[in-house]
Design a protein around this motif. Structure first.
Motif, short mmCIF file in Angstrom:
data_model
loop_
_atom_site.label_atom_id
_atom_site.label_comp_id
_atom_site.label_asym_id
_atom_site.label_seq_id
_atom_site.Cartn_x
_atom_site.Cartn_y
_atom_site.Cartn_z
N SER A 387 1.02 -1.22 -0.02
CA SER A 387 -0.24 0.10 -0.40
C SER A 387 0.85 1.27 0.08
O SER A 387 0.48 2.63 -1.14
CB SER A 387 -0.84 -0.13 1.18
N ASP A 388 1.97 0.84 0.04
CA ASP A 388 2.92 2.27 0.80
C ASP A 388 3.68 2.72 -0.83
O ASP A 388 4.19 4.21 -1.38
CB ASP A 388 4.17 2.53 1.15
N VAL A 389 2.90 2.06 -1.65
CA VAL A 389 4.12 2.41 -3.40
C VAL A 389 2.84 1.75 -4.65
O VAL A 389 3.13 2.29 -5.01
CB VAL A 389 4.49 1.86 -3.47
N LEU A 390 1.43 1.95 -4.23
CA LEU A 390 0.16 2.26 -4.99
C LEU A 390 0.14 3.23 -5.43
O LEU A 390 -0.26 4.65 -4.38
CB LEU A 390 -0.83 1.35 -3.89
N PHE A 391 -0.02 3.70 -6.78
CA PHE A 391 -1.22 4.78 -7.59
C PHE A 391 -2.67 4.27 -7.18
O PHE A 391 -3.37 3.14 -7.08
CB PHE A 391 -1.15 4.44 -8.61
N THR A 392 -3.30 5.39 -7.29
CA THR A 392 -5.04 5.07 -7.27
C THR A 392 -4.84 4.47 -8.85
O THR A 392 -4.96 5.09 -9.45
CB THR A 392 -4.82 6.52 -7.43
N ASP A 393 -6.52 3.95 -8.44
CA ASP A 393 -7.36 3.88 -9.92
C ASP A 393 -8.01 3.97 -10.30
O ASP A 393 -8.69 3.57 -11.44
CB ASP A 393 -7.72 2.40 -9.52
N ARG A 394 -8.18 5.86 -10.21
CA ARG A 394 -8.92 5.97 -10.82
C ARG A 394 -8.72 6.88 -12.37
O ARG A 394 -9.31 7.72 -12.95
CB ARG A 394 -9.14 7.69 -10.18
N GLN A 395 -7.97 6.82 -12.76
CA GLN A 395 -6.65 6.69 -13.96
C GLN A 395 -7.57 5.27 -14.76
O GLN A 395 -7.55 4.66 -14.50
CB GLN A 395 -5.82 6.43 -14.39
N PHE A 430 -9.10 -12.15 -9.10
CA PHE A 430 -8.28 -11.70 -8.49
C PHE A 430 -9.11 -10.05 -9.02
O PHE A 430 -8.86 -9.88 -10.77
CB PHE A 430 -6.88 -12.00 -9.13
N ARG A 431 -9.01 -9.40 -8.21
CA ARG A 431 -9.00 -7.52 -8.61
C ARG A 431 -7.34 -7.44 -8.25
O ARG A 431 -7.06 -7.56 -7.34
CB ARG A 431 -10.30 -7.94 -7.82
N LEU A 432 -7.62 -6.75 -9.53
CA LEU A 432 -5.86 -6.48 -9.82
C LEU A 432 -5.52 -4.62 -8.89
O LEU A 432 -6.65 -3.39 -9.31
CB LEU A 432 -5.72 -6.10 -11.38
N SER A 433 -4.25 -4.59 -8.01
CA SER A 433 -4.55 -2.69 -7.80
C SER A 433 -3.32 -2.55 -8.63
O SER A 433 -2.19 -3.19 -9.55
CB SER A 433 -3.57 -3.37 -5.98
N ARG A 434 -2.75 -1.02 -8.77
CA ARG A 434 -1.76 -0.43 -9.85
C ARG A 434 -0.96 -0.73 -9.26
O ARG A 434 -0.47 0.01 -8.21
CB ARG A 434 -2.56 0.83 -10.04
N THR A 435 0.49 -0.59 -9.33
CA THR A 435 1.83 -0.56 -8.84
C THR A 435 2.14 1.27 -10.05
O THR A 435 2.59 1.87 -9.35
CB THR A 435 2.23 -0.79 -9.15
N ASP A 436 2.11 1.27 -11.34
CA ASP A 436 2.57 2.48 -11.54
C ASP A 436 1.03 2.50 -12.82
O ASP A 436 -0.01 1.69 -13.08
CB ASP A 436 3.92 2.47 -12.36
N SER A 437 1.32 3.66 -13.71
CA SER A 437 0.76 3.80 -15.42
C SER A 437 -0.37 2.58 -15.65
O SER A 437 -1.26 2.13 -16.44
CB SER A 437 0.29 5.10 -16.11
N SER A 438 0.99 1.67 -16.38
CA SER A 438 1.21 0.52 -16.77
C SER A 438 1.28 -0.93 -16.20
O SER A 438 1.06 -1.92 -16.88
CB SER A 438 0.93 0.86 -17.72
N SER A 439 1.49 -1.02 -15.02
CA SER A 439 1.66 -2.11 -14.66
C SER A 439 0.36 -2.72 -12.95
O SER A 439 0.24 -1.90 -12.29
CB SER A 439 3.19 -1.86 -13.84
N PHE A 440 -0.27 -3.72 -12.71
CA PHE A 440 -0.28 -4.05 -11.77
C PHE A 440 -0.43 -4.98 -11.39
O PHE A 440 0.48 -6.20 -11.49
CB PHE A 440 -2.24 -4.84 -12.52
N PHE A 441 -0.93 -5.85 -9.82
CA PHE A 441 -0.97 -6.83 -9.47
C PHE A 441 -1.39 -7.45 -8.84
O PHE A 441 -3.32 -6.53 -8.50
CB PHE A 441 0.57 -7.06 -8.25
N ALA A 442 -2.06 -8.85 -8.33
CA ALA A 442 -2.91 -9.74 -7.63
C ALA A 442 -2.52 -9.51 -6.28
O ALA A 442 -3.46 -9.38 -5.15
CB ALA A 442 -3.45 -10.81 -8.38
N ASP A 443 -1.47 -9.93 -6.07
CA ASP A 443 -0.27 -9.40 -4.66
C ASP A 443 0.48 -10.23 -5.21
O ASP A 443 1.21 -10.13 -6.34
CB ASP A 443 -1.08 -11.30 -4.26
#
Length: 570
Positions: A387-395, A430-443
């Motif tokens: 959570s310390d490195v996540l971007f918002t998913d609003r993009q 899996f629901r994905l979280s964003r790490t940068d503008s084009s990268s995501f992770f599930a875990d």
């Protein structure tokens, strides 16, 4: 999908309680099943938290699991939840015997390590030195390649259904060996990449038998189980054997109506082990206080594999070696026919967790092992939280939605759900979280990076468990094909390595894949050289053409089975 996974003394009181009528199940489980089993014990507050994780399975109408927690040299928690046998009304308990699925592999790996220490096996030797009957692939395949899943040998258990063995057919050890004897090509060059294949450990079991003069069952019993006092553990080489206290396995589609789950694989090495929580706790302790072998053997077992380019991988010799919350972890999981098995050991902390489930919900069972660990292991201050490195998913994320396919047959579909990107990997959502503008992770073990090339083609690089990479291209179904182009696919296709054939036929203006073993399945033309269908064992066909662009065959490219060629014979 299986991340880095990835079970006491029991008094006669447990046996007595298993014979009680079902109306007693509603009594307090703490009163019935919480017993001090060693010199150490857990606080009541911790026991309650652990119980809560598994209470969903705590009734007389469903299967469930057996759970164990090891601290130091003690099994401090051991309980059964739900039923071991619904027909006979037998409860799960720490004494219940479960099929270990792929958790069996680490015991085969350790058998090889013990033989190597005696200089009976050389881990860097070509496997043909021990198994001369293995086909000559014109590439050196070492024992270490088998241990690390870097051999390139196709998975015999996934080739069996291709050959025509239906879901109700039995994949015996002998059948798997016969399939392997016919192979002439590999998925990839040995050492080139990591790709999990049950064939590797089937062959390792044969090496143990060849060099020791004992069956895998006899060798593991004398070299591992007896020294550790694992009196209820064995590799089952007799499918008709009666197994006292066995937990049967079940499946369901609604968690209400259960049915027996048919275990149709009896290979040794890739699986085959039966064990209970009590015995598995002794194996966990052996990782940091060896009684079978010594600390050097454990170090060898946990030595990460290495690819030909020098890259280290997480898979060692039947265990995955990684970190969780900053602590070193040895783990493996397995699933087959309703059994879901997960074992994790933190050797530096001298703690281990066991979950044996017979209720068929793979995702739920595998998720429990980390939840258990979270109750006991705090995050190292040096480890950053996701959570310390996540971007918002609003993009805008709709640009990434769609269907993707890799040359090795992996299919992924990305969809939006409540303004969040989601996908399904090996049947798990899996629901994905964003790490940068084009990268995501599930875990931490599932990452996705989206890319676009200079021609506007869209791709996603899927990375599983840090070692497994798939490059998938976005596709749209193209139905604009001429009658001649469609008719070029029609014909009979034969595979000499499996001695089987399939036909592609035209029916009601659609192409179908058919055989005398299975119901017809419709073929979807992704593009002229990629065909998809609903046979899980060969979902992706890569079309082969000659210089005149005529169809001359196809390859099955389906992850664990690659480049399996079918020639068009008419």
């Amino acid at each position: 999908m299986l991340a880095a996974i990835l079970e006491l003394f029991v008094t006669e009181y447990h046996i007595y309680m298993k014979r009680k009528s079902s109306h007693l199940v509603s009594l307090s489980l703490s009163a019935l099943f919480t017993i001090q089993v060693c010199s150490q014990s857990l606080p009541d507050s911790v026991i309650t938290k652990v119980d809560t994780l598994f209470n969903e399975w705590n009734n007389a109408n469903s299967p469930g699991c057996s759970v164990g927690i090891v601290l130091g040299d003690s099994l401090v928690y051991a309980k059964g939840f739900g039923m071991a046998n619904l027909e006979h009304g037998t409860r799960n308990s720490p004494r219940s015997i479960f099929y270990m699925c792929s958790v069996s592999k680490q015991f085969v790996g350790y058998s090889i390590i013990l033989l190597a220490r005696q200089k009976i096996i050389n881990l860097d030797e070509d496997i043909h030195s021990y198994l001369p009957w293995v086909p000559d692939f014109h590439k050196k395949i070492t024992v270490k390649n088998l241990l690390n899943h870097t051999s390139g040998i196709r998975d015999a258990e996934e080739m069996a259904p291709v050959s025509g063995l239906g879901d109700d057919g039995l994949i015996s050890h002998e059948l798997a060996l016969n399939i392997l004897k016919r192979q002439r090509t590999l998925n990839f060059n040995p050492g080139e990449k990591f790709s999990y294949s049950n064939s590797n450990y089937i062959l390792l079991a044969e090496i143990v038998k060849q060099v020791s003069g004992k069956t895998l069952r006899a060798f593991a019993d004398s070299a591992i189980f007896k020294p550790l006092g694992m009196t209820n553990s064995f590799f089952n080489d007799n499918n008709n054997q009666l197994i006292k206290n066995r937990a049967e396995s079940y499946s369901t589609t609604d968690n209400i109506d259960y049915q027996n789950s048919f275990k149709n694989v009896t290979t040794l090495g890739a699986g085959g082990l039966y064990c209970n929580v009590i015995d598995m706790s002794k194996w966990i302790m052996n990782f940091y206080k060896p009684k079978a072998g010594d600390s050097k053997d454990i170090e060898q077992l946990a030595m990460k594999g290495e690819l030909g380019n020098g890259k280290k991988i997480q898979y060692a010799s039947g265990i995955i070696v990684d970190e969780y919350k900053g602590s070193r972890r040895f783990s493996h999981s397995g699933g087959l026919a309703g059994y879901c098995i997960d074992v994790s050991v933190f050797p530096n902390l001298k703690i281990g967790f066991i979950v044996f489930s017979n209720q068929g919900d793979f995702f739920s069972a595998f998720n429990k092992i980390n939840q258990l660990a979270d109750l006991f292991i705090t995050r190292s201050p040096s480890v950053a939280k996701n959570s310390d490195v996540l971007f918002t998913d609003r993009q805008d994320i709709t640009r990434y939605t769609g269907d993707y396919l890799s040359d090795d047959g992996l299919q992924l579909s990305f969809r939006t759900e409540n303004d969040q990107l989601s996908t399904n990997v090996y049947g798990f959502p899996f629901r994905l979280s964003r790490t940068d503008s084009s990268s995501f992770f599930a875990d931490p073990d599932l990452k996705f990076s989206f890319q676009t090339d200079s021609r506007g083609n869209k791709f996603v690089l899927a990375t599983f468990f840090k070692d497994e990479n798939h490059l998938l291209k976005k596709y749209n179904i193209d139905s604009a094909y001429s009658i001649k182009e469609i008719h070029d696919y029609i014909g009979t296709y034969y595979c000499p390595e499996l001695n089987c054939s399939y036909e592609i036929i035209l029916k009601n203006h659609d192409l179908f894949l058919t055989s005398n073993k299975y119901n017809d399945t419709k073929l979807t033309i992704v593009d002229k050289d990629h065909l998809l269908n609903d046979y899980w064992w060969m979902r992706h066909l890569m079309v082969l053409r000659n210089k005149k662009n005529q169809v001359i065959g196809f390859e099955i490219n389906s992850e664990r089975v690659m480049h399996l060629r079918f020639d068009k014979i008419k």
